[in-house]
Design an enzyme around this catalytic site. Structure first.
Site, PDB file in Angstrom:
ATOM      1  N   CYS A   1      -1.577  -9.269  -8.800  1.00 36.67           N
ATOM      2  CA  CYS A   1      -2.423  -8.107  -9.054  1.00 36.67           C
ATOM      3  C   CYS A   1      -1.960  -6.831  -8.347  1.00 36.67           C
ATOM      4  CB  CYS A   1      -3.867  -8.470  -8.699  1.00 36.67           C
ATOM      5  SG  CYS A   1      -5.111  -7.446  -9.546  1.00 36.67           S
TER       6      CYS A   1
ATOM      7  N   LYS B   1      -0.927 -13.558  -1.181  1.00 39.23           N
ATOM      8  CA  LYS B   1      -0.889 -12.159  -1.619  1.00 39.23           C
ATOM      9  C   LYS B   1      -0.667 -11.225  -0.436  1.00 39.23           C
ATOM     10  CE  LYS B   1      -3.753  -8.955  -4.387  1.00 39.23           C
ATOM     11  NZ  LYS B   1      -5.077  -8.830  -5.051  1.00 39.23           N
TER      12      LYS B   1
ATOM     13  N   GLU C   1      -5.570 -14.666 -11.531  1.00 39.05           N
ATOM     14  CA  GLU C   1      -5.830 -14.561 -10.091  1.00 39.05           C
ATOM     15  C   GLU C   1      -7.209 -15.113  -9.729  1.00 39.05           C
ATOM     16  OE1 GLU C   1      -5.884 -11.049  -6.654  1.00 39.05           O
ATOM     17  OE2 GLU C   1      -6.213 -10.512  -8.756  1.00 39.05           O
TER      18      GLU C   1
END
Length: 258
Positions: A144, A110, A41
């Protein structure tokens, strides 16, 4: 499917150094036969969020050109982790996926922003799913903090992906939860999980790696240490069909209730 996880020490606020080390990692990975390379990430900048006005990739164009060129050169699929992207006056934590021909096949912002690392103050949340096809393999990608929201992954897993790719900057202090959450996501979705974390540190956090490959029964197939390294694993995709045939959880869901 043969996958290589590129566990890197991301240089805080130094995109040029990070593009260089990603290129070196991909070149090293391709010394053997690999189908997919997966990156961590925010690998272009790290969490230098207060400097994204000068560091973020403009509409992801540098990253896309960079990954596309390497994918074509080495004839490899690249799940490009995520990078900090500037677009239309906003900043995004964005995953780019390119195929062997260097074509962009998925672009995902995200969805769940992590407040403990100030993402909610700087990053604009995405709103779209991330299911795509690599060759003839159905896959999906998450970033994540997304893995703490099983309903988000299950919504997409119901579309049938066999592999769940995860890119992260997951701090060392919470690594036990990293492993358990990923194993749970593999078991409940009856899919392989290929999860890449970073190592090293930034001004606020330490990162302990432990990138993982997990099979559809939740068993750890490969795990990295706490240093920069490449980890490669072979996924037997027939195992997904076998496990889903034994316990047909997707057929037995009650979506009208939840």
């Amino acid at each position: 499917m043969r996958v290589t996880l590129a566990q890197l020490d991301i240089q805080f606020g130094d995109p040029d150094a990070n593009y260089d080390q990603v290129e070196i990692a991909i070149q090293k990975a391709m010394e053997q036969t690999v189908d997919v390379i997966v990156l961590p990430e925010m690998w272009n900048t790290g969490y230098a969020l207060n400097r994204l006005n000068v560091l973020a990739d403009d509409d992801g164009q540098r990253t896309l050109q960079f990954l596309s060129q390497l994918a074509r050169q080495f004839k490899v699929n690249i799940v490009g982790g995520s990078v900090a992207v500037a677009r239309d006056g906003h900043y995004y934590n964005e995953m780019l996926v390119v195929d062997r021909q260097g074509e962009l096949i998925s672009r995902y912002d995200k969805v769940h922003r992590f407040g403990l690392m100030a993402e909610d103050q700087v990053i604009t949340a995405g709103r779209t799913e991330n299911v795509f096809t690599l060759g003839d393999v159905s896959a999906m990608g998450a970033i994540c903090y997304d893995i703490r929201f099983p309903e988000w992954l299950r919504k997409q897993a119901a579309r049938g992906p066999q592999v769940i790719f995860v890119s992260a900057e997951w701090p060392t202090s919470r690594l036990p939860q990293w492993r358990l959450l990923l194993q749970a996501r593999a078991i409940e979705n009856q899919a392989f999980v290929v999860a890449v974390n970073r190592v090293g540190s930034d001004p606020e956090n330490d990162f302990g790696g432990q990138s993982l490959v997990i099979d559809p029964l939740g068993q750890i197939m490969a795990i990295a240490g706490a240093h920069a390294q490449l980890v490669t694993a072979q996924l037997d995709l027939d195992q997904v069909k076998h496990v889903r045939g034994q316990i047909p959880v997707f057929d037995d869901r009650r979506p009208e209730l939840y």
